[in-house]
Design an enzyme around this catalytic site. Structure first.
Site, short mmCIF file in Angstrom:
data_model
loop_
_atom_site.label_atom_id
_atom_site.label_comp_id
_atom_site.label_asym_id
_atom_site.label_seq_id
_atom_site.Cartn_x
_atom_site.Cartn_y
_atom_site.Cartn_z
N GLY A 1 0.78 -1.23 0.00
CA GLY A 1 0.00 0.00 0.00
C GLY A 1 0.81 1.28 0.00
N LYS B 1 3.88 -13.26 -12.13
CA LYS B 1 2.50 -12.83 -11.88
C LYS B 1 1.50 -13.89 -12.34
CE LYS B 1 1.04 -9.60 -10.40
NZ LYS B 1 0.66 -9.31 -8.99
N ASN C 1 -0.73 1.34 -16.18
CA ASN C 1 -1.23 2.48 -15.38
C ASN C 1 -0.33 3.71 -15.56
OD1 ASN C 1 -3.08 1.60 -12.47
ND2 ASN C 1 -2.74 0.26 -14.22
N TYR D 1 9.02 -11.37 -15.00
CA TYR D 1 7.99 -10.67 -14.23
C TYR D 1 6.61 -11.21 -14.54
CZ TYR D 1 4.32 -7.24 -13.54
OH TYR D 1 3.12 -6.64 -13.24
N THR E 1 -1.92 -8.39 -13.79
CA THR E 1 -1.55 -7.59 -14.96
C THR E 1 -1.93 -8.28 -16.26
OG1 THR E 1 0.38 -6.74 -16.20
CG2 THR E 1 0.73 -8.66 -14.81
N ASP E 2 -2.16 -7.48 -17.30
CA ASP E 2 -2.44 -8.06 -18.61
C ASP E 2 -1.21 -8.75 -19.21
OD1 ASP E 2 -0.93 -5.80 -19.21
OD2 ASP E 2 -2.34 -4.97 -20.66
N GLU E 3 -0.04 -8.51 -18.65
CA GLU E 3 1.18 -9.11 -19.20
C GLU E 3 1.21 -10.63 -19.07
OE1 GLU E 3 4.91 -7.13 -18.62
OE2 GLU E 3 3.89 -5.28 -17.99
#
Length: 322
Positions: A8, A153, A179, A149, A125-127
């Site tokens: 956060g 994910k 983003n 990475y 993530t879209d990755e």
């Protein structure tokens, strides 16, 4: 109501926390928030309203099982942002990505099970989908990650789904496009280019700049996460898009324009290993089922972000990111 937010103090997580504490999400105006963050290079307590009466900050790592056993109990919901997230760093060294993103997610979910947490939103993530030449990914497309990475994910997504299927833990997964927004660490394209240009430096453009990404303002992303938390369903995956797809070259042109610079400030550099050519997600599911739609017009949002970095030089005047 108590919400635990991992990671956060980072870019996206801190925006979510600030909005939550500012009363920006209906029904959560009085929520108490606990942030756990390891404060590695991309985490910064200056991103948070430290001292807010409804905020409790814990410095710690999500791989620390003993710490999680003390922090997680008493929270109804967990929003899981904590992750190593920079592709270039994963190319040069993947171990931290696997440890934090996969093992850390597993440790967190174990703690949630033990504590009886009602729901978990796992932010991805879209990755994880890889690269797509034409069309767009829906949530049922196979995961074909191309960087360490993205692979880490994807692994965390599968761990999260397995805890729903095996243990019945209410886990919901979001997969978002690129983003942009204030408080983003300078390693990412938009803040790196903006801060370099404002400082009079050159900017590095990978290859020929034809790689395409879809962009979303961090505020729209965080609203989507809140929709998934409040209206989503256990075990479901929701793509979150911003609706603006640009080549890296076109994004560079826009940032040059907004910063009052020209192409003499751009240097072409060798392309990244395994660089995905194009990302494109179909976010029709979250729009239909949860009523999501992006609100921040891209050109307006990007101009406002440039002005934020211009006005907050003290926040980013650190050694330049290589």
């Amino acid at each position: 109501m108590r919400i635990l937010v991992t990671g956060g103090a980072g870019f996206i997580g801190s925006h979510y926390v600030r909005t939550l504490l500012d009363g920006g999400y209906p029904g959560y105006e009085d929520a108490h928030v606990t942030v756990i963050d390891a404060l590695t290079y991309a985490g910064n307590t200056e991103n948070l309203p430290i001292g807010h009466p409804r905020l409790h900050f814990v410095r710690g790592d999500i791989t620390d099982n003993a710490l999680l056993r003390t922090v997680v109990p008493g929270h109804e919901s967990v929003v899981h942002f904590a992750a190593e997230s920079h592709v270039d760093r994963s190319v040069s060294g993947a171990s931290e990505f696997v440890l934090t993103n996969v093992a850390g997610t597993q440790s967190l979910l174990d703690a949630c099970l033990a504590a009886g947490v009602r729901q978990v939103v796992h932010v991805s993530t879209d990755e994880v989908y890889g690269s797509i030449a034409t069309g767009s990914w829906t949530e049922d497309r196979p995961l074909l990650p191309n960087s360490p990475y993205a692979a880490s994910k994807a692994g965390s997504d599968l761990i999260a789904r397995s805890y729903w299927r095996t243990h019945g833990l209410d886990v919901r997964i979001t997969r978002c496009s690129n983003n942009y927004g204030p408080y983003q660490h300078r390693e990412k394209l938009v803040p790196q280019f903006v801060t370099r240009l404002l400082a009079g430096d050159t900017v590095p453009l990978y290859g020929d700049g034809t790689n395409v990404r879809e962009w979303i303002h961090v505020d729209d992303h965080c609203r989507a996460i809140q929709l998934v938390l409040t209206r989503g369903s256990a075990g479901e995956i929701y793509n979150v898009g911003g609706g603006t797809a640009l080549s890296n070259r076109r994004m560079t042109e826009l940032l040059l324009e907004l910063c009052g610079a020209d192409w003499s400030r751009v240097r072409h550099v060798e392309d990244r290993k395994g660089h995905d050519l194009r990302y494109a997600i179909d976010d029709g599911k979250i729009r239909r089922e949860l009523g999501y739609a992006p609100r921040v017009p891209f050109r307006q949002g990007l101009a406002e972000v440039v002005e934020w970095y211009r006005a907050n030089a003290a926040w980013w005047t650190l050694p330049a990111v290589a």
